[in-house]
Design an enzyme around this catalytic site. Structure first.
Site, PDB file in Angstrom:
ATOM      1  CB  CYS A 114      -0.962  -0.001   1.180  1.00 56.23           C
ATOM      2  SG  CYS A 114      -2.127  -1.364   1.097  1.00 56.23           S
ATOM      3  CG  HIS A 252      -3.001   3.803   1.621  1.00 56.83           C
ATOM      4  ND1 HIS A 252      -3.561   3.305   0.460  1.00 56.83           N
ATOM      5  CD2 HIS A 252      -3.024   2.790   2.524  1.00 56.83           C
ATOM      6  CE1 HIS A 252      -3.893   2.035   0.666  1.00 56.83           C
ATOM      7  NE2 HIS A 252      -3.587   1.701   1.900  1.00 56.83           N
ATOM      8  CG  ASN A 282      -6.492  -0.524   0.989  1.00 57.85           C
ATOM      9  OD1 ASN A 282      -5.779  -0.125   0.072  1.00 57.85           O
ATOM     10  ND2 ASN A 282      -6.005  -0.980   2.122  1.00 57.85           N
TER      11      ASN A 282
HETATM   12  O1  UT7 Z   1      -3.663  -0.634   3.509  1.00 60.44           O
HETATM   13  C1  UT7 Z   1      -2.799  -1.246   4.415  1.00 60.44           C
HETATM   14  C2  UT7 Z   1      -3.037  -0.745   5.762  1.00 60.44           C
HETATM   15  N1  UT7 Z   1      -4.251  -1.288   6.254  1.00 60.44           N
HETATM   16  C3  UT7 Z   1      -4.649  -0.994   7.460  1.00 60.44           C
HETATM   17  O2  UT7 Z   1      -3.948  -0.246   8.122  1.00 60.44           O
HETATM   18  C4  UT7 Z   1      -5.908  -1.610   7.963  1.00 60.44           C
HETATM   19  C5  UT7 Z   1      -5.922  -1.492   9.437  1.00 60.44           C
HETATM   20  N2  UT7 Z   1      -7.030  -2.160  10.086  1.00 60.44           N
HETATM   21  C6  UT7 Z   1      -8.314  -1.848   9.915  1.00 60.44           C
HETATM   22  O3  UT7 Z   1      -8.679  -1.052   9.086  1.00 60.44           O
HETATM   23  C7  UT7 Z   1      -9.304  -2.456  10.889  1.00 60.44           C
HETATM   24  O4  UT7 Z   1      -8.589  -3.154  11.894  1.00 60.44           O
HETATM   25  C8  UT7 Z   1     -10.329  -3.406  10.237  1.00 60.44           C
HETATM   26  C9  UT7 Z   1     -11.326  -2.622   9.418  1.00 60.44           C
HETATM   27  C10 UT7 Z   1      -9.610  -4.411   9.387  1.00 60.44           C
HETATM   28  C11 UT7 Z   1     -11.115  -4.139  11.341  1.00 60.44           C
HETATM   29  O5  UT7 Z   1     -11.729  -3.218  12.217  1.00 60.44           O
HETATM   30  P1  UT7 Z   1     -11.559  -3.390  13.807  1.00 60.44           P
HETATM   31  O6  UT7 Z   1     -12.376  -2.350  14.412  1.00 60.44           O
HETATM   32  O7  UT7 Z   1     -10.092  -3.387  14.085  1.00 60.44           O
HETATM   33  O8  UT7 Z   1     -12.228  -4.795  14.056  1.00 60.44           O
HETATM   34  P2  UT7 Z   1     -11.575  -6.102  14.704  1.00 60.44           P
HETATM   35  O9  UT7 Z   1     -10.625  -6.742  13.747  1.00 60.44           O
HETATM   36  O10 UT7 Z   1     -11.090  -5.799  16.081  1.00 60.44           O
HETATM   37  O11 UT7 Z   1     -12.856  -7.011  14.810  1.00 60.44           O
HETATM   38  C12 UT7 Z   1     -13.949  -6.628  15.649  1.00 60.44           C
HETATM   39  C13 UT7 Z   1     -15.051  -7.657  15.467  1.00 60.44           C
HETATM   40  C14 UT7 Z   1     -14.555  -9.097  15.562  1.00 60.44           C
HETATM   41  O12 UT7 Z   1     -15.573  -9.853  16.200  1.00 60.44           O
HETATM   42  P3  UT7 Z   1     -15.449 -10.237  17.765  1.00 60.44           P
HETATM   43  O13 UT7 Z   1     -14.160 -11.001  17.865  1.00 60.44           O
HETATM   44  O14 UT7 Z   1     -15.423  -8.921  18.477  1.00 60.44           O
HETATM   45  O15 UT7 Z   1     -16.673 -11.047  17.997  1.00 60.44           O
HETATM   46  C15 UT7 Z   1     -14.456  -9.535  14.123  1.00 60.44           C
HETATM   47  O16 UT7 Z   1     -14.621 -10.917  13.970  1.00 60.44           O
HETATM   48  O17 UT7 Z   1     -15.616  -7.520  14.143  1.00 60.44           O
HETATM   49  C16 UT7 Z   1     -15.623  -8.801  13.509  1.00 60.44           C
HETATM   50  N3  UT7 Z   1     -15.482  -8.598  12.078  1.00 60.44           N
HETATM   51  C17 UT7 Z   1     -16.525  -8.396  11.270  1.00 60.44           C
HETATM   52  N4  UT7 Z   1     -17.840  -8.350  11.494  1.00 60.44           N
HETATM   53  C18 UT7 Z   1     -18.666  -8.125  10.446  1.00 60.44           C
HETATM   54  C19 UT7 Z   1     -14.336  -8.531  11.346  1.00 60.44           C
HETATM   55  N5  UT7 Z   1     -14.636  -8.330  10.069  1.00 60.44           N
HETATM   56  C20 UT7 Z   1     -15.986  -8.229   9.987  1.00 60.44           C
HETATM   57  C21 UT7 Z   1     -16.885  -7.996   8.929  1.00 60.44           C
HETATM   58  N6  UT7 Z   1     -18.205  -7.945   9.210  1.00 60.44           N
HETATM   59  N7  UT7 Z   1     -16.476  -7.807   7.666  1.00 60.44           N
END
Ligand code: UT7
Length: 325
Positions: A114, A252, A282
């Site tokens: 990225c 980005h 993204n």
């Molecule tokens: O381009 C390169 C750089 N990229 C980045 O820097 C991306 C950085 N990370 C992010 O943007 C975020 O971490 C994400 C968007 C990927 C995820 O958001 P988050 O707020 O960090 O969520 P999380 O991974 O902590 O997950 C929270 C909950 C989990 O469920 P539990 O364990 O709390 O029950 C996940 O399983 O959300 C769940 N989850 C989803 N739920 C519905 C993860 N993906 C999804 C989804 N739909 N698509």
């Protein structure tokens, strides 16, 4: 002679097919509300069958060349930032060179996921300022949809396909470093110890496959705001300008919440942030030049405006750059 790389033109290209959150929620356990709230993404574009990264790159490059008023014969350097090349070799840049009808100079790829566009821009800027080349196409082009695991809801909702490009031109620097148009300074960084935060689980010499995207989203998120902000402050200090004083912030597009985090941390003006994440998701290396081209085309960013770009991606790679449009 003191040389400066002028951003002489820009262009973007998006494949036609729109993939909405609602459509994805039919195949994995997710929903539009979660995706919008956690990422800001509403939809993304997906390349058609047979539409390759080089095809997207060529469209974006042609738009940028037309914007700059230059022809294939004027280009003597092509750098393509991509993680999703047409083939393992030759470089996608070589394929793009042939498709554009450019017949001189060098063409090669840069791989920084990225952050790829930032790394490619930095490379081209150094080549031009050294007097080695005169006019470069710097392209970010991706078909990330082809390495996404469409059964993994944590990653498949994030990425989209597209390409963006700029024409960089070596010009004589007249006058003040900060006041003159062109690339003022860039900062690119890598910490390979953090590679596992975002990587693919395959490769030519390991599995013999392209692999699929694997990400520790939450850990990556925490790294992002911190490292991006710090690179922006470094670049600003070097140029003698506070990030809050730049005219436009073209980040980005990984996550709307990351953009907002950086905006808050550095006290940036929210209405000066160019965001395309809602419609594009993204697009990895393509996201910065796509956003820049959009804001140039709709008249937001004008000649002479001070622009800060930043990125963070797999590697871990990150950085920032400052230029005057
Ligand atoms: O381009 C390169 C750089 N990229 C980045 O820097 C991306 C950085 N990370 C992010 O943007 C975020 O971490 C994400 C968007 C990927 C995820 O958001 P988050 O707020 O960090 O969520 P999380 O991974 O902590 O997950 C929270 C909950 C989990 O469920 P539990 O364990 O709390 O029950 C996940 O399983 O959300 C769940 N989850 C989803 N739920 C519905 C993860 N993906 C999804 C989804 N739909 N698509």
């Amino acid at each position: 002679m003191n040389l400066r790389s002028l951003v002489a033109g820009s262009g973007g290209y998006l494949p036609r097919r729109v993939l909405t959150n609602d459509e994805i929620s039919k195949t994995v356990d997710t929903n539009d509300e979660w995706i919008r709230e956690r990422t800001g993404i509403r939809e993304r574009r997906i390349a058609a069958d047979g539409e390759l990264t080089s095809d997207l790159a060529v469209q974006a490059a042609e738009a940028a060349m037309s914007d700059a008023g230059v022809a294939a014969a004027d280009i003597d350097l092509i750098i393509v930032a991509t993680t999703t090349p047409d083939k393992t070799f030759p470089a996608t840049a070589a394929i793009v060179q042939a498709k554009l009808g450019v017949d001189k100079g060098a063409a090669f790829d840069v791989q920084a996921v990225c952050s790829g566009f930032l790394f490619a821009l930095t490379t081209a800027d150094n080549f031009l300022r050294a007097g080695a080349h005169k006019r470069a196409l710097v392209i970010g082009a991706e078909t990330f949809s082809r390495i996404v695991d469409w059964t993994d809801r944590a990653t498949c909702v994030l990425f989209g396909d597209g390409a963006g490009a700029v024409v960089l031109e070596a010009t004589e620097l007249n006058g003040d470093t900060l006041a003159a148009r062109g690339v003022i300074t860039t900062e690119i960084l890598t910490d390979g110890r953090l590679a596992n935060l975002l990587h693919v689980d395959g490769g030519v010499s390991s599995t013999g496959t392209a692999g699929h995207v694997r990400m520790q989203g939450n850990r990556l998120f925490r790294q992002a705001v911190e490292r991006i902000s710090s690179a922006m402050v470094t670049v600003g200090k070097r140029a003698g300008v506070a990030p809050s004083d730049v005219d436009w912030f073209v980040p980005h597009q990984a996550n709307e919440r990351i953009l907002n985090g950086v905006v808050e941390k550095l006290g940036l003006k929210r209405d000066r942030v160019v965001s395309t994440i809602a419609e594009q998701g993204n697009t990895s290396a393509a996201s910065i030049p796509l956003a820049y081209a959009a804001a140039r085309q709709d008249g937001r960013i004008k000649d002479g405006d001070l622009v800060m770009i930043e990125a963070l991606g797999g590697g871990l790679t990150w950085g920032a750059a400052l230029f005057r449009a």
